[in-house]
Scaffold this motif. Structure first.
Motif, PDB file in Angstrom:
ATOM      1  N   PRO A  57      -0.779 -10.362  10.747  1.00  0.00           N
ATOM      2  CA  PRO A  57      -1.903  -9.435  10.900  1.00  0.00           C
ATOM      3  C   PRO A  57      -1.464  -7.995  11.201  1.00  0.00           C
ATOM      4  N   TYR A  58      -0.173  -7.716  11.148  1.00  0.00           N
ATOM      5  CA  TYR A  58       0.284  -6.387  11.586  1.00  0.00           C
ATOM      6  C   TYR A  58       0.059  -5.307  10.530  1.00  0.00           C
ATOM      7  N   ILE A  59       0.359  -5.664   9.273  1.00  0.00           N
ATOM      8  CA  ILE A  59       0.074  -4.764   8.152  1.00  0.00           C
ATOM      9  C   ILE A  59      -0.715  -5.602   7.150  1.00  0.00           C
ATOM     10  N   SER A  60      -1.895  -5.127   6.768  1.00  0.00           N
ATOM     11  CA  SER A  60      -2.765  -5.971   5.936  1.00  0.00           C
ATOM     12  C   SER A  60      -2.331  -5.992   4.475  1.00  0.00           C
ATOM     13  N   GLU A  61      -2.798  -7.022   3.782  1.00  0.00           N
ATOM     14  CA  GLU A  61      -2.535  -7.141   2.346  1.00  0.00           C
ATOM     15  C   GLU A  61      -3.131  -5.945   1.594  1.00  0.00           C
ATOM     16  N   GLU A  62      -4.294  -5.489   2.039  1.00  0.00           N
ATOM     17  CA  GLU A  62      -4.943  -4.357   1.357  1.00  0.00           C
ATOM     18  C   GLU A  62      -4.084  -3.098   1.475  1.00  0.00           C
ATOM     19  N   THR A  63      -3.566  -2.861   2.674  1.00  0.00           N
ATOM     20  CA  THR A  63      -2.683  -1.707   2.858  1.00  0.00           C
ATOM     21  C   THR A  63      -1.452  -1.826   1.970  1.00  0.00           C
ATOM     22  N   MET A  64      -0.838  -3.006   1.949  1.00  0.00           N
ATOM     23  CA  MET A  64       0.361  -3.198   1.129  1.00  0.00           C
ATOM     24  C   MET A  64       0.043  -3.000  -0.352  1.00  0.00           C
ATOM     25  N   SER A  65      -1.112  -3.486  -0.784  1.00  0.00           N
ATOM     26  CA  SER A  65      -1.490  -3.338  -2.192  1.00  0.00           C
ATOM     27  C   SER A  65      -1.645  -1.871  -2.564  1.00  0.00           C
ATOM     28  N   PHE A  66      -2.367  -1.130  -1.753  1.00  0.00           N
ATOM     29  CA  PHE A  66      -2.548   0.295  -2.052  1.00  0.00           C
ATOM     30  C   PHE A  66      -1.219   1.036  -1.976  1.00  0.00           C
ATOM     31  N   HIS A  67      -0.449   0.712  -0.964  1.00  0.00           N
ATOM     32  CA  HIS A  67       0.796   1.435  -0.732  1.00  0.00           C
ATOM     33  C   HIS A  67       1.796   1.164  -1.864  1.00  0.00           C
ATOM     34  N   TYR A  68       1.998  -0.109  -2.164  1.00  0.00           N
ATOM     35  CA  TYR A  68       3.014  -0.493  -3.157  1.00  0.00           C
ATOM     36  C   TYR A  68       2.508  -0.305  -4.594  1.00  0.00           C
ATOM     37  N   ASP A  69       1.285  -0.755  -4.866  1.00  0.00           N
ATOM     38  CA  ASP A  69       0.783  -0.716  -6.255  1.00  0.00           C
ATOM     39  C   ASP A  69       0.320   0.671  -6.667  1.00  0.00           C
ATOM     40  N   LYS A  70      -0.273   1.404  -5.745  1.00  0.00           N
ATOM     41  CA  LYS A  70      -0.866   2.697  -6.152  1.00  0.00           C
ATOM     42  C   LYS A  70       0.007   3.884  -5.747  1.00  0.00           C
ATOM     43  N   HIS A  71       0.255   4.031  -4.446  1.00  0.00           N
ATOM     44  CA  HIS A  71       0.982   5.234  -4.008  1.00  0.00           C
ATOM     45  C   HIS A  71       2.416   5.261  -4.533  1.00  0.00           C
ATOM     46  N   LEU A  72       3.141   4.168  -4.334  1.00  0.00           N
ATOM     47  CA  LEU A  72       4.533   4.158  -4.782  1.00  0.00           C
ATOM     48  C   LEU A  72       4.609   4.246  -6.303  1.00  0.00           C
ATOM     49  N   GLN A  73       3.704   3.545  -6.988  1.00  0.00           N
ATOM     50  CA  GLN A  73       3.706   3.604  -8.453  1.00  0.00           C
ATOM     51  C   GLN A  73       3.505   5.035  -8.936  1.00  0.00           C
TER      52      GLN A  73
END
Ligand code: MN
Length: 192
Positions: free
Chosen positions: A16-32
């Motif tokens: 529960p420390y970093i959510s799946e939604e945060t990881m999705s936006f961070h990895y799929d959108k911002h990093l991309q």
């Protein structure tokens, strides 16, 4: 062409420390977006087939900002793990005790630095040339790769890293980050 690495764990693995939604936006959108921009900028230039570190050291502002963000994120994911140790490994733990008195004091200092990193940027734990641990705040995409300091641990202070989960509460994001730090990776960086 630069392609981002796969995440070393599932996107929901840090909950529960970093959510799946945060990881999705961070990895799929911002990093991309950084990789897409980088590929666009280096196309048909001398940097097209070079590695990220070469680009960072030799290119202009727009190119190296994106290259730096790509590099920072590639390794940032490795700073976290779904199977963290409760306390740091022996070597790094020794240095933390020596230079910060205790792990709790180090944690407090690191979080304090991070909370006070004005605007967007990254906070770094490095080993300086006198073998002393040092915490550094850098703005935007900048990182200490161009110094002789050894980079051990770093955390993304851009709002995109925490705003979905923690809104404006940077401090609670970093408290959560401390629950998933990959001390194996930090120790490996130290012994390199
Ligand atoms: Mn980021």
């Amino acid at each position: 062409m630069f392609i981002k690495s796969n995440l070393p764990y599932e996107k929901n693995a840090l909950e529960p420390y970093i959510s799946e939604e945060t990881m999705s936006f961070h990895y799929d959108k911002h990093l991309q977006a950084y990789f897409d921009k980088l590929n666009l900028l280096v196309k048909d230039t001398e940097f097209e087939n070079k590695d990220l570190v070469f680009i960072i050291q030799n290119s202009n502002w727009w190119i190296f900002n994106n290259a730096w963000q790509a590099w920072n994120h590639e390794f940032f994911w490795k700073c976290m793990t779904p199977n963290p140790k409760k306390t740091p490994d022996w070597e790094i733990s020794k240095l933390i005790d020596r230079d910060f008195w205790s792990f709790e004091n180090f944690k407090e200092k690191f979080i304090d630095f991070w909370v006070n990193n004005f605007g967007s940027g990254w906070t770094w734990l490095v080993l300086d040339t006198n073998w002393k641990l040092e915490i550094l705040n850098y703005s935007n995409a900048w990182n200490p790769l161009d110094t002789n300091k050894k980079i051990l641990l770093w955390v993304d202070v851009w709002e995109h890293a925490y705003y979905i989960d923690r809104r404006n509460d940077r401090k609670s994001y970093l408290n959560n980050f401390f629950e998933v730090i990959n001390w194996d990776f930090v120790n490996k960086n130290l012994l390199k």
